[in-house]
Structures are given as structure tokens and as C-alpha cells.
Design a protein around this motif. Structure first.
Motif, PDB file in Angstrom:
ATOM      1  N   ALA A   1      68.703  50.490  24.292  1.00 17.80           N
ATOM      2  CA  ALA A   1      69.570  51.687  24.795  1.00 17.80           C
ATOM      3  C   ALA A   1      71.049  50.350  24.313  1.00 17.80           C
ATOM      4  CB  ALA A   1      69.962  51.582  26.341  1.00 17.80           C
ATOM      5  N   ALA A   2      70.706  49.403  24.424  1.00 15.06           N
ATOM      6  CA  ALA A   2      71.998  49.061  24.044  1.00 15.06           C
ATOM      7  C   ALA A   2      72.189  49.140  22.610  1.00 15.06           C
ATOM      8  CB  ALA A   2      72.073  46.920  24.610  1.00 15.06           C
ATOM      9  N   ASP A   3      71.107  49.014  21.709  1.00 18.43           N
ATOM     10  CA  ASP A   3      71.068  49.102  20.575  1.00 18.43           C
ATOM     11  C   ASP A   3      71.791  50.020  20.127  1.00 18.43           C
ATOM     12  OD1 ASP A   3      70.076  46.858  19.832  1.00 18.43           O
ATOM     13  OD2 ASP A   3      67.975  47.542  19.512  1.00 18.43           O
ATOM     14  N   ILE A   4      71.376  51.544  21.034  1.00 16.36           N
ATOM     15  CA  ILE A   4      71.986  52.267  20.902  1.00 16.36           C
ATOM     16  C   ILE A   4      73.152  52.950  20.835  1.00 16.36           C
ATOM     17  CG2 ILE A   4      72.361  55.091  21.350  1.00 16.36           C
ATOM     18  CD1 ILE A   4      68.747  55.133  21.913  1.00 16.36           C
ATOM     19  N   ALA A   5      73.604  51.878  21.741  1.00 15.47           N
ATOM     20  CA  ALA A   5      75.258  51.962  22.300  1.00 15.47           C
ATOM     21  C   ALA A   5      76.035  50.803  21.319  1.00 15.47           C
ATOM     22  CB  ALA A   5      75.579  51.095  23.458  1.00 15.47           C
ATOM     23  N   ARG A   6      75.702  50.041  20.519  1.00 16.14           N
ATOM     24  CA  ARG A   6      76.325  49.302  19.696  1.00 16.14           C
ATOM     25  C   ARG A   6      76.265  50.110  18.344  1.00 16.14           C
ATOM     26  NH1 ARG A   6      74.109  46.515  15.675  1.00 16.14           N
ATOM     27  NH2 ARG A   6      72.028  46.152  17.446  1.00 16.14           N
ATOM     28  N   LEU A   7      75.323  50.584  17.561  1.00 16.61           N
ATOM     29  CA  LEU A   7      75.330  51.489  16.604  1.00 16.61           C
ATOM     30  C   LEU A   7      76.096  52.745  16.016  1.00 16.61           C
ATOM     31  CD1 LEU A   7      71.815  50.520  15.545  1.00 16.61           C
ATOM     32  CD2 LEU A   7      73.189  49.331  14.843  1.00 16.61           C
TER      33      LEU A   7
ATOM     34  N   PRO B   1      78.459  53.913  17.159  1.00 19.27           N
ATOM     35  CA  PRO B   1      80.164  54.278  16.179  1.00 19.27           C
ATOM     36  C   PRO B   1      80.382  53.472  14.841  1.00 19.27           C
ATOM     37  CG  PRO B   1      80.295  52.338  17.805  1.00 19.27           C
ATOM     38  CD  PRO B   1      79.476  53.746  18.061  1.00 19.27           C
ATOM     39  N   LEU B   2      79.050  52.873  14.676  1.00 24.74           N
ATOM     40  CA  LEU B   2      78.990  52.045  13.136  1.00 24.74           C
ATOM     41  C   LEU B   2      78.539  52.615  12.471  1.00 24.74           C
ATOM     42  CD1 LEU B   2      77.704  48.461  14.621  1.00 24.74           C
ATOM     43  CD2 LEU B   2      80.348  50.199  14.132  1.00 24.74           C
TER      44      LEU B   2
ATOM     45  N   ARG C   1      75.835  54.667   5.521  1.00 25.81           N
ATOM     46  CA  ARG C   1      75.922  53.363   6.222  1.00 25.81           C
ATOM     47  C   ARG C   1      74.285  52.317   6.709  1.00 25.81           C
ATOM     48  NH1 ARG C   1      81.159  51.840   8.840  1.00 25.81           N
ATOM     49  NH2 ARG C   1      81.082  49.994   8.261  1.00 25.81           N
ATOM     50  N   ALA C   2      74.215  51.039   7.156  1.00 26.73           N
ATOM     51  CA  ALA C   2      73.339  51.178   6.824  1.00 26.73           C
ATOM     52  C   ALA C   2      72.938  51.183   8.561  1.00 26.73           C
ATOM     53  CB  ALA C   2      73.066  49.637   6.528  1.00 26.73           C
ATOM     54  N   ALA C   3      73.769  50.917   9.361  1.00 26.94           N
ATOM     55  CA  ALA C   3      74.067  51.020  10.441  1.00 26.94           C
ATOM     56  C   ALA C   3      73.394  53.022  11.190  1.00 26.94           C
ATOM     57  CB  ALA C   3      75.262  51.336  11.524  1.00 26.94           C
ATOM     58  N   GLU C   4      73.334  53.988  10.190  1.00 22.59           N
ATOM     59  CA  GLU C   4      72.834  55.122  10.181  1.00 22.59           C
ATOM     60  C   GLU C   4      71.427  54.916  10.975  1.00 22.59           C
ATOM     61  OE1 GLU C   4      73.297  59.666   8.683  1.00 22.59           O
ATOM     62  OE2 GLU C   4      73.378  57.604   6.983  1.00 22.59           O
TER      63      GLU C   4
END
Length: 225
Positions: free
Chosen positions: A190-196, A198-199, A204-207
Motif C-alpha cells: 500500500a505504501a509503494d502504491i501511494a508513493r509511486l 504521483p510519479l 517512466r520507470a515508476a509506471e
């Protein structure tokens, strides 16, 4: 007995061997505790830095274990003879540092490994699949962040831990951890989804990372099974 934090406690519970090596041991608390509890018969402690090396020697002597724990100066697995130990542990390092140790002296890598990287263990899981190691156990330990601890064992054939799982998510988050679905893992995803989110602009790699996290969340929720 030395006090171990949650990540070293998790590593301790995954180690059982006649001869075991702890690489980059620092204070040597883990191998000392392993010897005191009878989890290992003999241990080799390897340290490359003079300060931690001396610290380890002092602690082993204070514990009265110089007959069972040998402290050696050296880098990674190089101070070991091929086949000398059945298992080895590395804790508190980055995954790339561990990969460097494993690939520099492949003839000294034992049949069982317990690894606690301080960052993503994905490169270690990829290495394990390429080199014939299966994921035998995985733990997430609480602490400054969520520490992954893996036990890898040399086995023949494909690793069954990955069967029927979304591959990218299993490599990122751990096949056995995904199957267990602990609260700590759910918090991490869940934290990863929230962090990623907006990026994650297209391309981009974040996608890609966001899609991996979302596939893990889908599996954990049951919709990906």
C-alpha cells in the motif's frame, strides 16, 4: 546472551547447520547466539574491516566460544574453502553488495543462504532463480523499515514457490510472502502504491513499478488469484 533485533532474530530462526559462516558479521552477535543455542556446531565469522574484526574477536572470546567460532579477516566468501560450510548468512548489507560477494567466488557459495538485505531483495531472488536456488523461507521483520529475510536452498528444477503467482510481483515482494499475505507486507504494498502513483507518468520507470505493486495488491485482495 547477546540481544538481537527483530531482523537478526528472523535470520537466526532460519539457520540450522553443522558448519555455518556469517559474512560481514560486525559484532558477531548472530553467530554467537547461534552457537549458544546449538543451532550450529561450528561457525566461521568473516570481516573485512579491522575495527569490526577486532570487535568480533573480543565478543567471541568473552562468550567463551573460541573453540567453536573462528574469526577470519577477509572479503566475502573468499576466506572459506570450497565446501567448508553448509550455509552462510549475510545481514545488514545492500542487495548489490551481497550479489557481488556471491558472484566473485561462486565455488564457495554453500547450498543454503540466509540473506537480509537493507533494500529490495528482488536482485537476490533473480540471482537465485538463475543459479538453481529455491526460496525455502521468507520473513518480513519490523524495524526502522520492513526488513526482508530470505532462506535460499540449492535445489534442482524450477522453484515451485513461484507457481501461479504474478511473476514480477513475486520477484519484487517475495513468493512466499505473497502467499502468506501478512499485515506488514500489505502495509508495504500500500505504501509503494501511494508513493509511486504521483510519479508514474507514461514511459517512466515508476509506471512499471506501480503496475507491479498493483498486481501484488490484486493478488493479496484475492482478485489476482
Amino acid at each position: 546472551m547477546p540481544n538481537l533485533d527483530a531482523r537478526l532474530q528472523a535470520a537466526l530462526h532460519l539457520i540450522q547447520a553443522d558448519a555455518h559462516a556469517d559474512i560481514g558479521s560486525d559484532h558477531a552477535h548472530l553467530p554467537i547466539r547461534l552457537a549458544q543455542l546449538g543451532c550450529i556446531t561450528r561457525g566461521v565469522i568473516v570481516e573485512v574491516n579491522p575495527g569490526p574484526l577486532e570487535h568480533a574477536r573480543v565478543n567471541v572470546a568473552r562468550a567463551g566460544l573460541t573453540d567453536r567460532l573462528e574469526v577470519r579477516a577477509g572479503n566475502g566468501l573468499a576466506p572459506l574453502a570450497p565446501g567448508e560450510v553448509q550455509s552462510a548468512s549475510m545481514t545488514g548489507m545492500g542487495a548489490q553488495t551481497m550479489l557481488g560477494i556471491l558472484t566473485r567466488t561462486p565455488d564457495r557459495v554453500p547450498d543454503a543462504l540466509v540473506l537480509q538485505p537493507n533494500d529490495s531483495p528482488e536482485p537476490l531472488r533473480c540471482w537465485a532463480r538463475e543459479r538453481g536456488y529455491h526460496v525455502a523461507a521468507e520473513v518480513l521483520a519490523p524495524g526502522f523499515w520492513r526488513y526482508p529475510v530470505l532462506r535460499l536452498e540449492r535445489q534442482s528444477g524450477p522453484d515451485p514457490a513461484y507457481v501461479a503467482l504474478p511473476e514480477a510481483a513475486a520477484l519484487r515482494y517475495g513468493p512466499l510472502l505473497l502467499r502468506e499475505g501478512s499485515g506488514l507486507l500489505r502495509e508495504q504494498v500500500a505504501a509503494d502504491i501511494a508513493r509511486l502513483t504521483p510519479l508514474a507518468a507514461p514511459g517512466r520507470a515508476a509506471e512499471h513499478d506501480l503496475h507491479v505493486a498493483q498486481s501484488a495488491a490484486a493478488w493479496l485482495s484475492g482478485s489476482g488469484k
